[in-house]
Scaffold this motif. Structure first.
Motif, PDB file in Angstrom:
ATOM      1  N   VAL A   1       0.857  -1.185   0.000  1.00 47.30           N
ATOM      2  CA  VAL A   1       0.000   0.000   0.000  1.00 47.30           C
ATOM      3  C   VAL A   1       0.895   1.238   0.000  1.00 47.30           C
ATOM      4  CG1 VAL A   1      -1.777   1.267   1.247  1.00 47.30           C
ATOM      5  CG2 VAL A   1      -1.790  -1.235   1.253  1.00 47.30           C
ATOM      6  N   PHE A   2       0.630   2.176  -0.902  1.00 44.69           N
ATOM      7  CA  PHE A   2       1.376   3.426  -0.911  1.00 44.69           C
ATOM      8  C   PHE A   2       0.448   4.552  -1.345  1.00 44.69           C
ATOM      9  CE2 PHE A   2       1.784   1.726  -5.174  1.00 44.69           C
ATOM     10  CZ  PHE A   2       1.659   2.833  -6.002  1.00 44.69           C
ATOM     11  N   MET A   3       0.864   5.772  -1.029  1.00 46.15           N
ATOM     12  CA  MET A   3       0.060   6.943  -1.380  1.00 46.15           C
ATOM     13  C   MET A   3       0.539   7.547  -2.696  1.00 46.15           C
ATOM     14  SD  MET A   3      -0.315   8.868   2.326  1.00 46.15           S
ATOM     15  CE  MET A   3       1.378   8.560   2.861  1.00 46.15           C
ATOM     16  N   THR A   4      -0.371   8.218  -3.361  1.00 48.96           N
ATOM     17  CA  THR A   4      -0.010   8.989  -4.536  1.00 48.96           C
ATOM     18  C   THR A   4       0.497  10.357  -4.089  1.00 48.96           C
ATOM     19  OG1 THR A   4      -2.188  10.010  -4.788  1.00 48.96           O
ATOM     20  CG2 THR A   4      -1.852   7.847  -5.813  1.00 48.96           C
TER      21      THR A   4
ATOM     22  N   GLU B   1       0.057  15.234  -0.516  1.00 50.47           N
ATOM     23  CA  GLU B   1      -0.142  16.683  -0.381  1.00 50.47           C
ATOM     24  C   GLU B   1      -1.357  16.975   0.503  1.00 50.47           C
ATOM     25  OE1 GLU B   1       2.015  18.779  -1.339  1.00 50.47           O
ATOM     26  OE2 GLU B   1       3.204  17.381  -2.532  1.00 50.47           O
ATOM     27  N   MET B   2      -2.430  16.217   0.322  1.00 45.36           N
ATOM     28  CA  MET B   2      -3.621  16.417   1.154  1.00 45.36           C
ATOM     29  C   MET B   2      -3.328  16.079   2.613  1.00 45.36           C
ATOM     30  SD  MET B   2      -6.833  15.121  -1.209  1.00 45.36           S
ATOM     31  CE  MET B   2      -6.216  13.453  -1.424  1.00 45.36           C
ATOM     32  N   LEU B   3      -2.547  15.030   2.830  1.00 38.74           N
ATOM     33  CA  LEU B   3      -2.208  14.626   4.193  1.00 38.74           C
ATOM     34  C   LEU B   3      -1.350  15.684   4.882  1.00 38.74           C
ATOM     35  CD1 LEU B   3      -2.235  12.491   6.424  1.00 38.74           C
ATOM     36  CD2 LEU B   3      -0.266  11.410   5.316  1.00 38.74           C
ATOM     37  N   ILE B   4      -0.377  16.218   4.187  1.00 37.27           N
ATOM     38  CA  ILE B   4       0.501  17.236   4.782  1.00 37.27           C
ATOM     39  C   ILE B   4      -0.289  18.512   5.073  1.00 37.27           C
ATOM     40  CG2 ILE B   4       2.479  18.730   4.330  1.00 37.27           C
ATOM     41  CD1 ILE B   4       3.771  16.415   2.837  1.00 37.27           C
ATOM     42  N   ARG B   5      -1.196  18.877   4.163  1.00 35.46           N
ATOM     43  CA  ARG B   5      -2.015  20.071   4.412  1.00 35.46           C
ATOM     44  C   ARG B   5      -2.897  19.866   5.645  1.00 35.46           C
ATOM     45  NH1 ARG B   5      -2.469  20.405  -1.324  1.00 35.46           N
ATOM     46  NH2 ARG B   5      -4.453  19.277  -1.280  1.00 35.46           N
ATOM     47  N   ALA B   6      -3.492  18.681   5.776  1.00 35.76           N
ATOM     48  CA  ALA B   6      -4.333  18.396   6.944  1.00 35.76           C
ATOM     49  C   ALA B   6      -3.501  18.412   8.217  1.00 35.76           C
ATOM     50  CB  ALA B   6      -5.020  17.041   6.767  1.00 35.76           C
ATOM     51  N   ALA B   7      -2.291  17.895   8.156  1.00 36.52           N
ATOM     52  CA  ALA B   7      -1.416  17.899   9.326  1.00 36.52           C
ATOM     53  C   ALA B   7      -1.020  19.316   9.721  1.00 36.52           C
ATOM     54  CB  ALA B   7      -0.166  17.066   9.046  1.00 36.52           C
TER      55      ALA B   7
ATOM     56  N   VAL C   1       7.918  14.001  -9.390  1.00 35.90           N
ATOM     57  CA  VAL C   1       8.810  15.128  -9.684  1.00 35.90           C
ATOM     58  C   VAL C   1       8.024  16.438  -9.728  1.00 35.90           C
ATOM     59  CG1 VAL C   1      10.364  16.120 -11.409  1.00 35.90           C
ATOM     60  CG2 VAL C   1      10.441  13.657 -10.922  1.00 35.90           C
ATOM     61  N   TYR C   2       6.837  16.393 -10.290  1.00 39.10           N
ATOM     62  CA  TYR C   2       6.004  17.600 -10.401  1.00 39.10           C
ATOM     63  C   TYR C   2       5.690  18.181  -9.028  1.00 39.10           C
ATOM     64  CZ  TYR C   2       1.901  20.512 -11.282  1.00 39.10           C
ATOM     65  OH  TYR C   2       1.008  21.559 -11.309  1.00 39.10           O
ATOM     66  N   HIS C   3       5.471  17.306  -8.042  1.00 43.93           N
ATOM     67  CA  HIS C   3       5.126  17.768  -6.701  1.00 43.93           C
ATOM     68  C   HIS C   3       6.354  18.096  -5.846  1.00 43.93           C
ATOM     69  CE1 HIS C   3       1.133  16.135  -7.719  1.00 43.93           C
ATOM     70  NE2 HIS C   3       0.679  16.956  -6.794  1.00 43.93           N
TER      71      HIS C   3
END
Length: 334
Positions: free
Chosen positions: A150-153, A158-164, A325-327
């Protein structure tokens, strides 16, 4: 058996006490041998051979409510992942009533449509562990489905870091960035000292590692930027701390003291409850190989002594490397 009058409740209690019954789902039925055992004279049941068998078997485990067994299992310090959903489903069901039919019902109720590997990991394994904790009576997990990574896209991260970043702790978002960007294990991360980090030279020294071998890792630019916001860099003491400034105490259960804030960030980001702190390491390894295609570098940076790293050496989903790379996750600049 003629001339014997007994209520249904007493019959069930005596049958369960003696283990003299058969069950399909919630339907109980009896064979002639079961009935003979239930109604045989008490003196016969108290024969030396029967008493020896009863003494050898764990007493009362079949009648123990699942909730009580789960509480004892949790209090013993065992792995507490996935237990809350199990408690809501089984509640006061007796352990002796849990069989492969009831487990099939549980899988449809708790995890409808999930893969066999998920059912095994989140349902069959913990329920079996709880029952085996009080009595060794192993259940048969469903076959099929191999090891699943299991891995994240990048978008999910990005959504997880923003929520954190919206939580009270100023350390949580940089911590998640470090886990995803460097692939360190949770114990290695929480034990990282501020004076073992050099942002200008872009390296950190992990001293308390799983295999007991000190490891120096190269910090990617995005991690350097996240760590530069922390007041603990360059100082003695742990880099990552709780919201009140105190040290984390790493535990084995689902990420230790980071579990609650991490799980809340996962929930706020709308991600699957499969996303745990350790999934960040899976994510890093999958991304690292997708960008670099270098298994030896992956093994070195991940601190593996075994060949476990090879599970990540596979064809990445189309477009994953470009999205990474884009992110701004610059693994190619290691």
């Amino acid at each position: 058996m003629r001339g014997i009058s007994i209520s249904e409740r007493v019959l069930r209690e005596r049958a369960r006490k003696l283990g003299a019954y058969r069950q399909i789902g919630r339907t109980i039925f009896f064979t002639p041998e079961d009935l003979q055992k239930i109604f045989e004279p008490t003196a016969s049941r108290n024969s030396p051979d029967t008493l020896a068998e009863a003494k050898a078997a764990p007493a009362g485990w079949r009648d123990m409510p699942f909730s009580k067994a789960l509480a004892a299992y949790r209090d013993s310090g065992k792995d507490a992942r996935f237990l809350d959903k199990l408690l809501l489903h089984f509640q006061e069901m007796k352990l002796g009533d849990i069989n492969n039919v009831s487990m099939s019902h549980a899988s449809q109720s708790i995890y409808p449509g999930r893969a066999p590997a998920t059912l095994r990991r989140q349902l069959y394994v913990p329920v079996s562990a709880i029952i085996n904790f009080v009595k060794d009576n192993r259940l048969r997990a469903p076959k099929g489905g191999g090891q699943r990574t299991v891995f994240m896209t990048p978008d999910e991260v990005e959504m997880l870091i923003r929520a954190a970043g919206k939580q009270p702790s100023a350390f949580l978002a940089p911590l998640i960035t470090f886990l995803v960007g460097q692939g360190a294990r949770m114990g290695e991360t929480l034990s990282l000292r501020g004076n073992d980090v050099n942002l200008s030279a872009r390296y950190a020294i992990l001293r308390d590692t799983k295999n007991k071998q000190e490891r120096t890792i190269t910090l990617i630019p995005r991690v350097v930027a996240a760590l530069s916001l922390l007041p603990t860099i360059g100082n003695d003491g742990p880099v990552f701390r709780r919201f009140d400034g105190k040290e984390f105490k790493e535990r084995k259960s689902r990420g230790g003291q980071i579990r609650n804030p991490f799980s809340y960030a996962v929930e706020q980001a709308g991600l699957s409850d499969e996303v745990t702190p350790h999934i960040c390491r899976h994510t890093w390894a999958t991304w690292h190989y997708a960008v670099n295609k270098d298994p030896l570098l992956l093994k070195k940076e991940g601190g593996w002594l075994s060949n476990e790293y090879q599970r990540y050496v596979k064809s990445a989903p189309c477009g994953l490397a470009e999205s990474i790379v884009y992110h701004g996750w610059g693994f190619s600049t290691l």
